[in-house]
Design a protein around this motif. Structure first.
Motif, short mmCIF file in Angstrom:
data_model
loop_
_atom_site.label_atom_id
_atom_site.label_comp_id
_atom_site.label_asym_id
_atom_site.label_seq_id
_atom_site.Cartn_x
_atom_site.Cartn_y
_atom_site.Cartn_z
N ARG A 160 0.83 -1.20 0.00
CA ARG A 160 0.00 0.00 0.00
C ARG A 160 0.87 1.25 0.00
O ARG A 160 0.44 2.31 -0.46
CB ARG A 160 -0.92 0.01 1.22
CG ARG A 160 -1.97 -1.08 1.22
CD ARG A 160 -2.85 -1.04 -0.04
NE ARG A 160 -3.92 -0.07 0.05
CZ ARG A 160 -5.16 -0.38 0.38
NH1 ARG A 160 -5.50 -1.61 0.66
NH2 ARG A 160 -6.09 0.56 0.44
N LEU A 162 3.22 2.00 -1.87
CA LEU A 162 3.41 2.48 -3.24
C LEU A 162 2.34 3.49 -3.61
O LEU A 162 2.61 4.51 -4.22
CB LEU A 162 3.37 1.31 -4.21
CG LEU A 162 4.60 0.43 -4.31
CD1 LEU A 162 4.34 -0.70 -5.28
CD2 LEU A 162 5.79 1.26 -4.77
N GLU A 163 1.10 3.15 -3.22
CA GLU A 163 -0.01 4.03 -3.56
C GLU A 163 0.08 5.33 -2.77
O GLU A 163 -0.23 6.40 -3.27
CB GLU A 163 -1.34 3.34 -3.29
CG GLU A 163 -1.57 2.17 -4.21
CD GLU A 163 -2.65 1.26 -3.71
OE1 GLU A 163 -3.78 1.74 -3.55
OE2 GLU A 163 -2.37 0.08 -3.46
N GLU A 164 0.52 5.19 -1.51
CA GLU A 164 0.66 6.40 -0.70
C GLU A 164 1.74 7.31 -1.28
O GLU A 164 1.58 8.53 -1.34
CB GLU A 164 1.00 6.02 0.75
CG GLU A 164 -0.22 5.53 1.51
CD GLU A 164 0.12 4.69 2.73
OE1 GLU A 164 1.27 4.75 3.19
OE2 GLU A 164 -0.77 3.96 3.20
N VAL A 165 2.84 6.68 -1.71
CA VAL A 165 3.91 7.47 -2.32
C VAL A 165 3.39 8.20 -3.54
O VAL A 165 3.59 9.41 -3.70
CB VAL A 165 5.10 6.55 -2.72
CG1 VAL A 165 6.07 7.31 -3.60
CG2 VAL A 165 5.78 6.02 -1.48
N ALA A 166 2.67 7.47 -4.40
CA ALA A 166 2.14 8.09 -5.61
C ALA A 166 1.23 9.25 -5.25
O ALA A 166 1.28 10.32 -5.87
CB ALA A 166 1.37 7.05 -6.42
N ALA A 167 0.39 9.06 -4.20
CA ALA A 167 -0.54 10.12 -3.81
C ALA A 167 0.22 11.33 -3.27
O ALA A 167 -0.10 12.47 -3.59
CB ALA A 167 -1.52 9.59 -2.77
N THR A 168 1.25 11.08 -2.47
CA THR A 168 2.01 12.21 -1.93
C THR A 168 2.75 12.94 -3.02
O THR A 168 2.98 14.14 -2.93
CB THR A 168 3.07 11.78 -0.89
OG1 THR A 168 3.35 10.42 -1.07
CG2 THR A 168 2.64 12.08 0.52
N LEU A 169 3.14 12.21 -4.07
CA LEU A 169 3.82 12.88 -5.17
C LEU A 169 2.84 13.64 -6.04
O LEU A 169 3.20 14.24 -7.04
CB LEU A 169 4.58 11.85 -6.02
CG LEU A 169 5.82 11.27 -5.34
CD1 LEU A 169 6.39 10.12 -6.16
CD2 LEU A 169 6.88 12.34 -5.15
N GLY A 170 1.57 13.55 -5.70
CA GLY A 170 0.60 14.38 -6.38
C GLY A 170 -0.24 13.67 -7.43
O GLY A 170 -0.99 14.31 -8.15
N ALA A 171 -0.08 12.37 -7.55
CA ALA A 171 -0.87 11.66 -8.55
C ALA A 171 -2.33 11.60 -8.11
O ALA A 171 -2.62 11.46 -6.93
CB ALA A 171 -0.34 10.24 -8.72
N THR A 172 -3.24 11.70 -9.07
CA THR A 172 -4.64 11.49 -8.73
C THR A 172 -4.84 9.99 -8.54
O THR A 172 -3.97 9.18 -8.87
CB THR A 172 -5.57 11.95 -9.87
OG1 THR A 172 -5.26 11.16 -11.02
CG2 THR A 172 -5.38 13.42 -10.17
N VAL A 180 0.56 2.94 -11.58
CA VAL A 180 1.27 2.19 -10.54
C VAL A 180 0.70 0.78 -10.39
O VAL A 180 1.41 -0.20 -10.49
CB VAL A 180 1.22 2.93 -9.18
CG1 VAL A 180 1.94 2.13 -8.11
CG2 VAL A 180 1.82 4.32 -9.32
N VAL B 11 0.73 16.02 -11.90
CA VAL B 11 -0.46 16.72 -11.43
C VAL B 11 -0.06 18.06 -10.82
O VAL B 11 0.94 18.17 -10.13
CB VAL B 11 -1.17 15.87 -10.37
CG1 VAL B 11 -2.40 16.58 -9.87
CG2 VAL B 11 -1.51 14.53 -10.96
N MET B 13 0.37 20.80 -8.34
CA MET B 13 0.40 20.70 -6.89
C MET B 13 -0.29 21.90 -6.24
O MET B 13 -0.44 21.96 -5.03
CB MET B 13 1.84 20.62 -6.38
CG MET B 13 2.55 19.34 -6.76
SD MET B 13 1.79 17.91 -6.02
CE MET B 13 2.45 18.04 -4.36
N THR B 28 -5.82 7.15 -1.11
CA THR B 28 -5.50 5.76 -1.50
C THR B 28 -6.75 4.90 -1.62
O THR B 28 -6.66 3.69 -1.61
CB THR B 28 -4.52 5.11 -0.53
OG1 THR B 28 -5.08 5.21 0.78
CG2 THR B 28 -3.16 5.76 -0.56
#
Lengths: 269, 300
Positions: A160, A162-172, A180, B11, B13, B28
């Motif tokens: 999980r 990985l998804e958190e990292v992606a979200a913090t990097l700004g990915a929707t 991912v 995206v 920021m 998530t």
């Protein structure tokens, strides 16, 4: 050094040869009794070609539908909580456990013009039972667990973080899923698709009831083998069997290569 | 997964915080409506393709009342089909069980050349169409087959008789036990067995007291799957059976005959027995699966 190696391997090889390899070789040896032109004629007559087209086409369509819906089912079972989830999870394997003949008559009864589902489709001009569409429905039924059961463990193992990292990097969320998660799941999805496809190619029991079995229209290749056998055309039946065996072995090889690829991707994070 | 797939934060920021909070409450997971939609699609698909057909079997079986149902499953031909199905499973199960244990012992505990080839060959029956599985025995034992004349001269019958049905069943269930045991025994390694040997256990003592208890749930799992397939096999058995009523008809073949004679309620009555078996199989599988998973995680 542990004991029993010679005994165990000796028994394994003997049993394998007697039950599987020697009888299977009979198919190939039997075709050698045919001359090449005879063989070619047996495997390329219009009725046989029509059956290949139906078998491969319906198998491919069913495996594709299963890839889409199987992925959704696997995702829902791994990620979401809802009442009855465990029962649904256990029932995914129903097509493995339910005898194909039982599935065949049940689907036929449902999709016949007076059946629970057929009566709603008939006014729309959709005939399923006793048409090529019926073959597709039966093959979809038997193929579902292959996709779900190959994708599910991979989804469960996704970290999980990985998804958190992606979200913090700004990915929707959509970007995370599609850039991912999807690449992680892809090898398993393709493997599941190939397994469902391979199984559908050889399927017989669930299809013969619903197909109607009209030559040139809704006759699958395995049925054609049985028809030839019933006419005592052993050489003809065997020739078609060789074509099917070669196709399944090619698929088996492809699936093995896919699984190696999947393992390498999973291991090489 | 490599770094490039992660390193694409394209995206903006600088989105307003409030808008962000509204459209994606948790980064998530998906919005509630998406979750509901996906659950709906998954359940809808499974209902249409799995649950409704299963329910149809039982409804059709009882359509003409319980009396007809009972008569259909207790008439002599049905009983003989049930008996033959049980017999075929009772012979093929132990055969594939012994084979599975032997194959797993050799493959999991020892190193030898060609191991991967052997693994592929063991799985081979799964990629062969059931119809071809029947055909190969016709080619060997049938009247025109390799052993056909010899069998006829000695008054033996394999094809269109019970031995052929058993052979076809053995073939289609061939890999089940082996493929459950091999990964588990590979994960468990050979330390425990070696310890038993050092402590003076004989080969059989080691096998019965160390190896077998370690793999009993996986063994059970393989047997459950093997049994379900053995009792339900249609295509392979159909080719070698000859469809002689009361003699060489298994339950699935009996269903086919009834169905083709338009005795739908009777066909579904016999089918409901096999559907019940399938449900029991799934329930057992569910229970045993967890034991296997825990055995495997202990081994790792």
């Amino acid at each position: 050094m542990l004991p029993g190696f010679d005994l165990a391997l000796g028994f394994t090889l003997t049993y394998l040869c007697l039950i599987v390899l020697i009888p299977l070789s009979a198919v190939f040896l039997k075709t050698f009794t045919l001359t090449w032109p005879n063989f070619w004629e047996a495997v390329t007559s219009p009725r046989v070609i029509a059956s290949y087209r139906l078998t491969f086409g319906a198998s491919l369509a069913a495996a594709l539908i299963n890839a889409v819906f199987g992925l959704i089912v696997a995702w829902v079972l791994v990620r979401y909580r809802f009442p009855g989830r465990r029962v649904v999870d256990a029932l995914v394997d129903l097509p493995f456990a339910l005898p194909t003949a039982v599935a065949g008559i049940a689907l036929t009864a449902l999709y016949a013009s007076n059946g629970w589902i057929g009566r709603w489709l008939e006014p729309l001009g959709l005939k399923v039972a006793f048409t090529p569409l019926g073959v597709f429905v039966a093959l979809t039924f038997i193929g579902l667990p292959f996709v779900v059961r190959t994708v599910q463990p991979v989804l469960e193992d996704v970290q999980r973080e990985l998804e958190e990292v992606a979200a913090t990097l700004g990915a929707t969320r959509w970007q995370t899923i599609h850039r991912v998660l999807f690449p992680i799941v892809l090898p398993a999805l393709v493997t599941g698709f190939a397994l469902a496809f391979a199984r559908a190619l050889g399927e017989y029991g669930s299809v013969v009831f619903i197909a109607g079995n009209m030559p040139m229209i809704s006759e699958i290749t395995p049925l054609l083998i049985i028809t030839k056998l019933e006419q005592y055309d052993y050489a003809g039946a065997t020739a078609i069997a060789v074509v099917m065996l070669v196709a399944s072995f090619a698929l088996l090889l492809a699936i093995n290569m896919l699984q190696t690829w999947a393992r390498r991707r999973a291991g090489g994070v | 997964m490599d770094a490039t797939t992660l390193a694409v934060p394209k995206v903006a920021m600088d989105r307003p915080a409030d808008r962000r909070a509204r459209s994606a409450p948790s980064p998530t997971t998906e919005p509630a409506w998406v979750r509901r939609l996906l659950i709906g699609v998954a359940l809808g698909f499974m209902t249409l393709f799995l649950f409704v057909p299963l329910a149809a079997v039982f409804v059709e079986a009882l359509k003409k009342g319980f009396g007809v149902y009972l008569a259909a499953i207790t008439e002599p031909d049905a009983l003989s089909a049930i008996k033959l199905t049980l017999l075929a499973a009772a012979i093929s199960l132990p055969m594939n069980l012994v084979f599975g244990v032997a194959a797993a012992w050799a493959i999991a505990k020892f190193d030898f050349r060609g191991k991967n080839v052997l693994l592929t060959l063991i799985d081979l029956p799964f990629s062969v169409s059931p119809v071809i599985a029947g055909l190969i025995y016709v080619l060997v034992f049938g009247l025109q087959g390799w052993l056909g004349e010899w069998l006829r001269d000695h008054d033996l019958k394999v094809i269109f008789a019970v031995p052929g049905i058993v052979l076809a069943t053995v073939f289609v269930t061939f890999p089940f036990v082996a493929r459950e045991l091999i990964p588990l025994m590979q994960a468990q390694g050979q330390d425990q067995e070696e310890a038993a040997r050092v402590l003076g256990a004989s080969g059989w003592q080691m096998f019965l007291r160390v190896t077998l208890p370690n793999v009993k749930w996986a063994l059970m799992y393989g047997v459950i799957l093997c049994n379900a397939r053995a009792m339900g096999e249609f295509g392979a058995v159909s080719v070698v059976s000859g469809h002689i009523r009361g003699q060489t008809n298994t339950m699935p073949l009996h269903i086919e005959i009834l169905y083709n004679e338009y005795q739908f309620a009777a066909a579904f009555a016999v089918a409901s027995l096999l559907a019940g078996l399938a449900l029991v199989t799934l329930a057992l599988k569910y229970v045993v699966e967890r034991r296997v998973a825990s055995a495997r995680s202990e081994a790792v």
